[in-house]
Structures are given as C-alpha cells and as structure tokens.
Design a protein around this motif. Structure first.
Motif, PDB file in Angstrom:
ATOM      1  N   SER A  13      81.910 151.064 -17.064  1.00 16.59           N
ATOM      2  CA  SER A  13      81.542 152.316 -16.935  1.00 16.59           C
ATOM      3  C   SER A  13      82.421 153.477 -17.174  1.00 16.59           C
ATOM      4  O   SER A  13      81.953 154.569 -17.469  1.00 16.59           O
ATOM      5  CB  SER A  13      80.396 152.489 -15.932  1.00 16.59           C
ATOM      6  N   ASP A  14      83.554 153.140 -16.612  1.00 13.26           N
ATOM      7  CA  ASP A  14      84.717 154.068 -16.988  1.00 13.26           C
ATOM      8  C   ASP A  14      84.724 154.525 -18.321  1.00 13.26           C
ATOM      9  O   ASP A  14      85.047 155.553 -18.671  1.00 13.26           O
ATOM     10  CB  ASP A  14      86.007 153.756 -16.240  1.00 13.26           C
ATOM     11  N   LEU A  15      84.793 153.355 -19.159  1.00 16.35           N
ATOM     12  CA  LEU A  15      84.852 153.592 -20.472  1.00 16.35           C
ATOM     13  C   LEU A  15      83.945 154.170 -21.272  1.00 16.35           C
ATOM     14  O   LEU A  15      84.041 155.290 -21.924  1.00 16.35           O
ATOM     15  CB  LEU A  15      85.204 152.032 -21.091  1.00 16.35           C
ATOM     16  N   HIS A  16      82.390 153.813 -20.738  1.00 12.38           N
ATOM     17  CA  HIS A  16      81.493 154.466 -21.524  1.00 12.38           C
ATOM     18  C   HIS A  16      81.567 156.046 -21.001  1.00 12.38           C
ATOM     19  O   HIS A  16      81.130 156.848 -21.992  1.00 12.38           O
ATOM     20  CB  HIS A  16      80.229 153.957 -20.600  1.00 12.38           C
ATOM     21  N   GLN A  17      81.813 156.357 -19.846  1.00 13.11           N
ATOM     22  CA  GLN A  17      81.950 157.581 -19.737  1.00 13.11           C
ATOM     23  C   GLN A  17      82.990 158.759 -20.149  1.00 13.11           C
ATOM     24  O   GLN A  17      82.662 159.575 -20.689  1.00 13.11           O
ATOM     25  CB  GLN A  17      81.756 158.081 -17.874  1.00 13.11           C
ATOM     26  N   ILE A  18      84.158 157.911 -20.271  1.00 10.44           N
ATOM     27  CA  ILE A  18      85.305 158.863 -20.948  1.00 10.44           C
ATOM     28  C   ILE A  18      85.160 159.035 -22.241  1.00 10.44           C
ATOM     29  O   ILE A  18      85.656 159.832 -23.033  1.00 10.44           O
ATOM     30  CB  ILE A  18      86.848 158.236 -20.586  1.00 10.44           C
ATOM     31  N   ARG A  19      84.353 157.914 -23.030  1.00 10.21           N
ATOM     32  CA  ARG A  19      84.113 158.008 -24.543  1.00 10.21           C
ATOM     33  C   ARG A  19      82.890 158.845 -24.482  1.00 10.21           C
ATOM     34  O   ARG A  19      82.151 159.027 -25.757  1.00 10.21           O
ATOM     35  CB  ARG A  19      83.806 156.895 -24.958  1.00 10.21           C
ATOM     36  N   ASP A  20      82.107 159.212 -23.617  1.00 12.76           N
ATOM     37  CA  ASP A  20      80.705 160.190 -23.563  1.00 12.76           C
ATOM     38  C   ASP A  20      79.651 159.436 -24.311  1.00 12.76           C
ATOM     39  O   ASP A  20      78.710 160.061 -24.878  1.00 12.76           O
ATOM     40  CB  ASP A  20      80.875 161.470 -24.389  1.00 12.76           C
ATOM     41  N   GLU A  21      79.734 158.091 -23.955  1.00  9.95           N
ATOM     42  CA  GLU A  21      78.635 157.251 -24.456  1.00  9.95           C
ATOM     43  C   GLU A  21      77.193 157.354 -24.013  1.00  9.95           C
ATOM     44  O   GLU A  21      76.382 156.884 -24.588  1.00  9.95           O
ATOM     45  CB  GLU A  21      79.234 155.731 -24.642  1.00  9.95           C
ATOM     46  N   TRP A  22      77.243 157.771 -22.574  1.00  9.62           N
ATOM     47  CA  TRP A  22      76.060 158.312 -22.069  1.00  9.62           C
ATOM     48  C   TRP A  22      75.893 159.634 -22.109  1.00  9.62           C
ATOM     49  O   TRP A  22      74.512 159.844 -21.747  1.00  9.62           O
ATOM     50  CB  TRP A  22      76.165 157.887 -20.564  1.00  9.62           C
ATOM     51  N   GLY A  23      76.343 160.598 -22.636  1.00  8.56           N
ATOM     52  CA  GLY A  23      76.116 161.912 -22.974  1.00  8.56           C
ATOM     53  C   GLY A  23      76.388 162.525 -21.496  1.00  8.56           C
ATOM     54  O   GLY A  23      76.503 162.043 -20.516  1.00  8.56           O
ATOM     55  N   GLY A  24      76.667 163.839 -21.910  1.00  5.59           N
ATOM     56  CA  GLY A  24      76.806 164.771 -20.571  1.00  5.59           C
ATOM     57  C   GLY A  24      77.968 164.536 -20.079  1.00  5.59           C
ATOM     58  O   GLY A  24      78.101 165.223 -18.670  1.00  5.59           O
ATOM     59  N   SER A  25      79.268 164.109 -20.401  1.00  7.87           N
ATOM     60  CA  SER A  25      80.368 163.887 -19.788  1.00  7.87           C
ATOM     61  C   SER A  25      80.963 165.041 -19.431  1.00  7.87           C
ATOM     62  O   SER A  25      80.939 166.031 -20.312  1.00  7.87           O
ATOM     63  CB  SER A  25      81.351 162.930 -20.455  1.00  7.87           C
ATOM     64  N   ILE A  26      81.657 165.385 -18.497  1.00  7.81           N
ATOM     65  CA  ILE A  26      82.415 166.523 -17.777  1.00  7.81           C
ATOM     66  C   ILE A  26      83.903 166.133 -18.175  1.00  7.81           C
ATOM     67  O   ILE A  26      84.403 165.114 -17.186  1.00  7.81           O
ATOM     68  CB  ILE A  26      81.829 166.830 -16.308  1.00  7.81           C
ATOM     69  N   PHE A  27      84.533 166.946 -18.846  1.00  3.13           N
ATOM     70  CA  PHE A  27      85.790 166.756 -18.846  1.00  3.13           C
ATOM     71  C   PHE A  27      86.633 168.125 -18.585  1.00  3.13           C
ATOM     72  O   PHE A  27      86.059 169.335 -18.594  1.00  3.13           O
ATOM     73  CB  PHE A  27      86.126 166.665 -20.634  1.00  3.13           C
ATOM     74  N   PRO A  28      87.964 167.974 -18.099  1.00  2.00           N
ATOM     75  CA  PRO A  28      88.692 166.670 -17.998  1.00  2.00           C
ATOM     76  C   PRO A  28      88.076 165.753 -16.861  1.00  2.00           C
ATOM     77  O   PRO A  28      87.571 166.123 -15.732  1.00  2.00           O
ATOM     78  CB  PRO A  28      89.896 167.042 -17.366  1.00  2.00           C
TER      79      PRO A  28
END
Ligand code: ZN
Ligand code: ZN
Length: 173
Positions: free
Chosen positions: A43-58
């Motif tokens: 799930s780290d990979l899903h989130q850094i790729r924004d595959e679930w949407g709404g990711s907060i960067f950095p």
C-alpha cells in the motif's frame, strides 16, 4: 519540534528522495520513538503512485514501524524511555464515537481514522508522515508494546500485513 531525516516521494511516480520533516514535541500523552525498522507495504506503493487518489505530497510512507522510545509525555503510563514500541497503520481517531469506544477505531464515524501517513492530523490538519524516517511521535493509545525477545526486523511487517491476516477488520489499509 525536531528535525527528522526521512525519505519522501515529492509527487506521484517520482522516486523517493531525502527529506527533512518536523516532528511535534511529545505532548502529555505522546511517545517519541527512534525508529529501528520499518516494513515496506504494497500500500506504500499504491499511495506514492496516487493509485487510490487524494495522495498528499511530499509523502513519507511507512506504517510497519518498530523502534525504541526516546521520550514520553508527562501523562504517558504504558511506556518509558528505552522500551521497544511499534506503530501500525493508524495514529489517531475521534475516540468518542461508538466505533472508537468499541476499540474499532478504524471505523471511526466522526473524523475517520488518521493514517500513519498520507493523512491529516485532527485539529492541526498537518499531514502525517510515516516510518521511512528516523523518528515518530504518536499518542500512546495508538502505540504498541514490543517484547525485547523478538527479532525486530521480523516484527515490523506484523504491524500491517501480520495484523491483516490475524484480524482483517483491524487493518485500515
Ligand atoms: Zn500496510
Ligand atoms: Zn471515532
């Protein structure tokens, strides 16, 4: 506040790079943990790729965290400096709704559970940063005791993958 070295994804699909973040000074109920191991979860990979949407960067991923307590707040009862501690996929919730009162904080009906990273702190709205870092500060209610007898590198993945197989409803992500 203390400056903590970490690895962060600056944006979706860009490799992690060195990053410095500010951890809050431990509040009355907080445990400060010097991180020794952190698992890598899919799930780290899903989130850094924004595959679930709404990711907060950095984004600083990591929710399979084991380390040693380096400071505790004045009202902390369950931990002292030098203890081993673990942190899984959530670091807060409203604590008052019926789900929270039943110990099912992952179903919190008011604020939702606050993820260990890629989430926002209740109150401040600041982004949460995970375990790909040297240190984390977490309320003791969301911090787990870890035995000195265990191989810590093997404990880390239990904080997410392990608990998922033990109790699927206990894993938020
Ligand atoms: Zn995970
Ligand atoms: Zn709640």
């Amino acid at each position: 506040m203390s400056a903590t070295k970490a690895y962060a994804a600056p944006a979706a699909n860009i490799p992690l790079e060195p990053f410095t973040l500010e951890r809050r000074a431990p509040g009355a109920h907080d445990v400060q943990i010097d991180i020794l191991f952190c698992g890598v979860c899919h799930s780290d990979l899903h989130q850094i790729r924004d595959e679930w949407g709404g990711s907060i960067f950095p984004m600083v991923p990591g929710h399979e965290i084991v380390g040693r307590v380096s400071a505790v707040g004045s009202h902390v009862k369950g931990f002292k400096v030098g203890d081993l501690a673990g942190v899984g996929c959530m670091v807060d919730s409203c604590r008052e709704c019926s789900s929270c009162k039943e110990g099912l904080e992952q179903y919190c009906e008011t604020t939702g559970m606050v993820g260990t990273y890629n989430s926002r702190e209740i109150g401040t709205g600041q982004p949460t940063y995970g375990g790909y870092s040297q240190q984390i500060v977490v309320d003791e209610k969301y911090t787990l005791k870890v035995s000195e007898k265990l191989d810590l590198a093997r404990v880390a993945p239990l904080l997410c993958a392990g608990i998922t197989t033990y109790s699927p409803c206990a894993s938020g992500k």
